[in-house]
Design an enzyme around this catalytic site. Sequence first.
Site, mmCIF file in Angstrom:
data_model
loop_
_atom_site.group_PDB
_atom_site.id
_atom_site.type_symbol
_atom_site.label_atom_id
_atom_site.label_comp_id
_atom_site.label_asym_id
_atom_site.label_seq_id
_atom_site.Cartn_x
_atom_site.Cartn_y
_atom_site.Cartn_z
ATOM 1 N N GLY A 84 2.375 -2.657 -17.463
ATOM 2 C CA GLY A 84 2.559 -3.999 -16.924
ATOM 3 C C GLY A 84 3.702 -4.049 -15.945
ATOM 4 O O GLY A 84 4.878 -4.107 -16.327
ATOM 5 N N LEU A 85 3.325 -4.011 -14.676
ATOM 6 C CA LEU A 85 4.326 -4.055 -13.614
ATOM 7 C C LEU A 85 4.132 -5.342 -12.811
ATOM 8 O O LEU A 85 5.063 -6.127 -12.620
ATOM 9 C CB LEU A 85 4.151 -2.814 -12.725
ATOM 10 C CG LEU A 85 5.007 -2.688 -11.487
ATOM 11 C CD1 LEU A 85 6.471 -2.579 -11.871
ATOM 12 C CD2 LEU A 85 4.602 -1.432 -10.690
ATOM 13 N N PRO B 251 2.901 -12.524 -11.133
ATOM 14 C CA PRO B 251 2.450 -13.476 -10.114
ATOM 15 C C PRO B 251 3.363 -13.461 -8.888
ATOM 16 O O PRO B 251 2.893 -13.583 -7.762
ATOM 17 C CB PRO B 251 2.512 -14.818 -10.848
ATOM 18 C CG PRO B 251 2.314 -14.471 -12.295
ATOM 19 C CD PRO B 251 2.966 -13.129 -12.476
ATOM 20 N N GLY C 134 4.152 -8.340 -6.593
ATOM 21 C CA GLY C 134 3.027 -7.422 -6.453
ATOM 22 C C GLY C 134 3.490 -6.193 -5.712
ATOM 23 O O GLY C 134 4.092 -5.293 -6.296
ATOM 24 N N ILE D 139 -3.406 -6.741 -15.369
ATOM 25 C CA ILE D 139 -3.044 -5.505 -16.067
ATOM 26 C C ILE D 139 -4.279 -4.868 -16.729
ATOM 27 O O ILE D 139 -4.919 -5.475 -17.587
ATOM 28 C CB ILE D 139 -1.941 -5.755 -17.121
ATOM 29 C CG1 ILE D 139 -0.752 -6.490 -16.466
ATOM 30 C CG2 ILE D 139 -1.496 -4.427 -17.751
ATOM 31 C CD1 ILE D 139 -0.159 -5.808 -15.246
ATOM 32 N N ARG E 229 -37.231 6.667 2.181
ATOM 33 C CA ARG E 229 -37.645 5.449 2.860
ATOM 34 C C ARG E 229 -38.305 5.777 4.203
ATOM 35 O O ARG E 229 -37.711 6.493 5.027
ATOM 36 C CB ARG E 229 -36.407 4.564 3.068
ATOM 37 C CG ARG E 229 -36.625 3.369 3.947
ATOM 38 C CD ARG E 229 -37.479 2.338 3.265
ATOM 39 N NE ARG E 229 -37.601 1.134 4.078
ATOM 40 C CZ ARG E 229 -38.481 0.176 3.820
ATOM 41 N NH1 ARG E 229 -39.305 0.283 2.776
ATOM 42 N NH2 ARG E 229 -38.538 -0.893 4.574
ATOM 43 N N GLN F 69 -25.707 -0.207 4.268
ATOM 44 C CA GLN F 69 -26.381 -0.309 5.562
ATOM 45 C C GLN F 69 -27.638 0.577 5.597
ATOM 46 O O GLN F 69 -28.693 0.156 6.068
ATOM 47 C CB GLN F 69 -25.407 0.106 6.679
ATOM 48 C CG GLN F 69 -25.888 -0.236 8.074
ATOM 49 C CD GLN F 69 -25.972 -1.751 8.288
ATOM 50 O OE1 GLN F 69 -25.304 -2.524 7.594
ATOM 51 N NE2 GLN F 69 -26.799 -2.174 9.217
ATOM 52 N N GLU G 189 -2.625 -0.094 -7.330
ATOM 53 C CA GLU G 189 -1.587 0.945 -7.279
ATOM 54 C C GLU G 189 -1.037 1.123 -5.868
ATOM 55 O O GLU G 189 -0.854 2.232 -5.397
ATOM 56 C CB GLU G 189 -2.112 2.260 -7.863
ATOM 57 C CG GLU G 189 -2.407 2.068 -9.337
ATOM 58 C CD GLU G 189 -2.556 3.363 -10.111
ATOM 59 O OE1 GLU G 189 -1.849 4.325 -9.802
ATOM 60 O OE2 GLU G 189 -3.372 3.369 -11.035
ATOM 61 N N GLU H 127 -1.614 -0.962 3.018
ATOM 62 C CA GLU H 127 -0.429 -1.223 3.840
ATOM 63 C C GLU H 127 0.796 -0.558 3.208
ATOM 64 O O GLU H 127 1.606 0.074 3.900
ATOM 65 C CB GLU H 127 -0.196 -2.734 3.983
ATOM 66 C CG GLU H 127 -1.248 -3.467 4.824
ATOM 67 C CD GLU H 127 -2.587 -3.663 4.115
ATOM 68 O OE1 GLU H 127 -2.639 -3.534 2.872
ATOM 69 O OE2 GLU H 127 -3.591 -3.914 4.802
HETATM 70 C C1 LIG Z 1 -8.540 -4.747 -10.847
HETATM 71 C C2 LIG Z 1 -7.050 -4.631 -10.750
HETATM 72 C C3 LIG Z 1 -6.357 -3.875 -11.686
HETATM 73 C C4 LIG Z 1 -4.967 -3.773 -11.650
HETATM 74 N N1 LIG Z 1 -4.310 -3.079 -12.624
HETATM 75 C C5 LIG Z 1 -2.942 -3.114 -12.665
HETATM 76 C C6 LIG Z 1 -2.208 -2.534 -13.755
HETATM 77 O O1 LIG Z 1 -2.795 -1.928 -14.661
HETATM 78 N N2 LIG Z 1 -0.873 -2.653 -13.777
HETATM 79 C C7 LIG Z 1 -0.181 -3.296 -12.801
HETATM 80 O O2 LIG Z 1 1.038 -3.372 -12.896
HETATM 81 N N3 LIG Z 1 -0.829 -3.863 -11.745
HETATM 82 C C8 LIG Z 1 -2.198 -3.799 -11.667
HETATM 83 N N4 LIG Z 1 -2.860 -4.394 -10.610
HETATM 84 C C9 LIG Z 1 -2.098 -5.089 -9.590
HETATM 85 C C10 LIG Z 1 -2.065 -4.363 -8.235
HETATM 86 O O3 LIG Z 1 -1.295 -3.206 -8.336
HETATM 87 C C11 LIG Z 1 -1.555 -5.350 -7.206
HETATM 88 O O4 LIG Z 1 -2.555 -6.315 -7.016
HETATM 89 C C12 LIG Z 1 -1.203 -4.694 -5.903
HETATM 90 O O5 LIG Z 1 -0.079 -3.863 -6.025
HETATM 91 C C13 LIG Z 1 -0.950 -5.710 -4.784
HETATM 92 O O6 LIG Z 1 -0.072 -6.724 -5.182
HETATM 93 P P1 LIG Z 1 -0.466 -8.252 -4.939
HETATM 94 O O7 LIG Z 1 -1.814 -8.444 -5.510
HETATM 95 O O8 LIG Z 1 0.610 -9.107 -5.456
HETATM 96 O O9 LIG Z 1 -0.572 -8.399 -3.392
HETATM 97 P P2 LIG Z 1 0.619 -8.803 -2.381
HETATM 98 O O10 LIG Z 1 1.794 -7.937 -2.624
HETATM 99 O O11 LIG Z 1 0.817 -10.257 -2.433
HETATM 100 O O12 LIG Z 1 -0.006 -8.401 -0.992
HETATM 101 C C14 LIG Z 1 -0.834 -9.266 -0.206
HETATM 102 C C15 LIG Z 1 -1.077 -8.592 1.139
HETATM 103 O O13 LIG Z 1 0.161 -8.431 1.834
HETATM 104 C C16 LIG Z 1 0.353 -7.090 2.192
HETATM 105 N N5 LIG Z 1 1.769 -6.748 2.142
HETATM 106 C C17 LIG Z 1 2.642 -6.990 1.110
HETATM 107 N N6 LIG Z 1 3.851 -6.496 1.423
HETATM 108 C C18 LIG Z 1 3.750 -5.916 2.636
HETATM 109 C C19 LIG Z 1 4.654 -5.229 3.493
HETATM 110 N N7 LIG Z 1 5.919 -5.003 3.131
HETATM 111 N N8 LIG Z 1 4.188 -4.781 4.681
HETATM 112 C C20 LIG Z 1 2.904 -4.974 5.037
HETATM 113 N N9 LIG Z 1 2.001 -5.618 4.279
HETATM 114 C C21 LIG Z 1 2.415 -6.073 3.082
HETATM 115 C C22 LIG Z 1 -0.449 -6.321 1.182
HETATM 116 O O14 LIG Z 1 -0.763 -5.027 1.651
HETATM 117 C C23 LIG Z 1 -1.655 -7.195 1.024
HETATM 118 O O15 LIG Z 1 -2.558 -6.964 2.048
HETATM 119 C C24 LIG Z 1 -4.253 -4.456 -10.624
HETATM 120 C C25 LIG Z 1 -4.949 -5.193 -9.662
HETATM 121 C C26 LIG Z 1 -6.316 -5.305 -9.721
HETATM 122 C C27 LIG Z 1 -7.013 -6.135 -8.696
#
Ligand SMILES: Cc1cc2nc3c(=O)[nH]c(=O)nc-3n(C[C@H](O)[C@H](O)[C@H](O)COP(=O)(O)OP(=O)(O)OC[C@H]3O[C@@H](n4cnc5c(N)ncnc54)[C@H](O)[C@@H]3O)c2cc1C
Lengths: 255, 381
Positions: free
Chosen positions: B124-125, B128, B131, B157, B266, B334, B361, B365
Amino acid sequence: MKILVLVKQVPDTATKIRLNPGDTAIQTDGIKWVINPYDEFAIEECLRLKEKAGGEVVVLSLGPSRVEEAIRQALAMGADRAIHVMTDAVIDSQVAARALAKVAQEEGYDLIVTGKQAVDDDQAQVGALVAVELGLPQVTVVIELNVDVESRRIRAERELEGASEIVELPMPAVITAQRGLNEPRYPTLPNIMKAKKKEVKSVPLDSLGVDTTPWVRVEELTLPPERPAAKILTGEPEEAAKELARLLHEEAKVI
Amino acid sequence: MNFDLTPDEVMIRQTVRDFAENVVAPGAKDRDEKSEFSFDLMRQMGELGFFGIPFSEEWGGSGGTTVSYALAVEEISRIDASLGLGFAAHVSLGCSPLNLFGTDAQKHEYLTRAIAGTYLAAFGLTEPGAGSDAGGTATFAERTSDGWVISGEKCYITNAGHAGYIVATARTSREHRRISAFIVPEGTAGLSVRCAYNKLGMRSSETCEIHFDQVHVPADHLLGEEGKGLHQFLDILDGGRISIGALSVGVAQAALDASIDYATQRRQFGRTIGQFQAIQFKIADMAMEVEMARTMVLKAAWLKDQHRPYAKEAAMAKLFASEAAMRASNQAVQIYGGAGYMKDYPVERYLRDAKLLEIGEGTSEIQRLVIARQLGLEGDR
Ligand SMILES: Cc1cc2nc3c(=O)[nH]c(=O)nc-3n(C[C@H](O)[C@H](O)[C@H](O)COP(=O)(O)OP(=O)(O)OC[C@H]3O[C@@H](n4cnc5c(N)ncnc54)[C@H](O)[C@@H]3O)c2cc1C
């Protein structure tokens, strides 16, 4: 209990068989080799017997160096050690049985188990011939096996066409396994890693002192004729059904 | 140079492949449609020793290589990417932190059971408000006389609903950016886990939100050093990227196989569509990218096995492979045309699953940022 399992390496059943004109054996380059599926049932049964009654399961294989892969697989499933009779020669069932029986005799086993046939040339001879060579009782195409270690007796159910037969015999004996005997296990990963530390004794075929002249020689090998293109029936359902029935009856001759 | 796999690696790949094709494949489509996570499959994988591939025999692992582990993740993911995600998250995110930073007592208590598949492990990293910027973690762990009291929340998570423990990151200082990691056992008072996200893809993997309402953990449940959490999880994510790369290779390979299959069957304009150069080029590109992605992933895994630096290669492999999986699955749809848009064929699932790979992970970006940092380029502050 000391159990010997005879394992043959065969081309994967999904392999596309290739032949050049004049060949008396299939092209083997690029083939994926696997353990003969019926031998997998044999291995599984031996492992279960060992788990119940204790003792050791020894794998015995015959063939070129590539066969080692199948041996490792059997060891990874849980067999204890292996003997690899090395040969690059083309041999028939008779020679194979003589060689395997010779090795089996040297150590002496309570039980010898193998698949009912190998899916490469489908001869279904080696298990039976080994029993003959050793002068042991045998039961083939086994779908259920019960071994009473105390009384040293075996009760086996074997598959017949549309029926089954239950036989009793004393140990030592030769058993050949049929599909349905059990569900072979997947090797666990720790066992795969342990398999490489297990003993594989390599014995050249020539050193066994058995006659290696084959009795059977392959004269010619051909692929089955290509199947003609499918026939597609069109028209009203009633007509098509009538035509289908006629074709099944007159051309395919299945009804 | 030697590109050969060892006999062990070949046998491990074959075992996982057989399991994937015979046991995982039959229900994959159904599980996706119903968003149904199969703990039973995960448990079987544990029993077969899949989770222990890269870990020491001391903890019930098999002392194998990262290369074997990557091959295993690829094989599962080729058949069912959701299960591949559960596998990769469990091993790389759930088990690895314990393996890398845990005490022997912690490993004995938690890692052995996670490796055996008795339960899963979650990491759990993400929160809300934190990210990509994990430094923004707001969950807080307050020190008490005999341990810590954790409050806060985590989102997205993986595996948390079946986790025997969650490795959770939390701040341990109000003034400084000190982040630490804790082992939070399932069932601890104040811990609640809810797994009800309705996802685009990876639908049969388990994704959960977690709430910590004054969750008390004893002092010996701190993982690694206090305040070192940020460094620790950067290490963990480096390893995790190899597994997401491998997952991506599996999806891309599945898209390629499905494309060849369909293109040779096909028929349009009196011939198979695979006879059109436009389709051939798509498939050739796809095959090339699968080859490159796999080579990059295995190279990063190999570097890790040699105990050499691999952060840059892991980020590159994850980035390239995930984008390759996205392109390949998109092109597969496609090639299937209208049929590809339907749930009767698996390619639309590949496309939906692939999208996660560019996000989880570390987004694409963020991978580019990681690579740039590795090349010595500074960010603006
Ligand atoms: C199915 C699924 C499973 C997951 N499992 C886990 C898990 O087990 N444990 C865990 O801890 N997390 C988990 N995650 C979370 C995942 O790691 C995060 O969603 C991911 O790291 C992106 O964070 P965010 O969603 O907050 O996006 P944001 O950080 O809000 O990013 C939004 C957009 O902004 C861009 N952005 C952000 N900062 C920058 C920057 N400095 N420069 C350029 N662009 C940037 C991003 O690339 C992205 O396009 C999971 C997510 C999903 C969808």
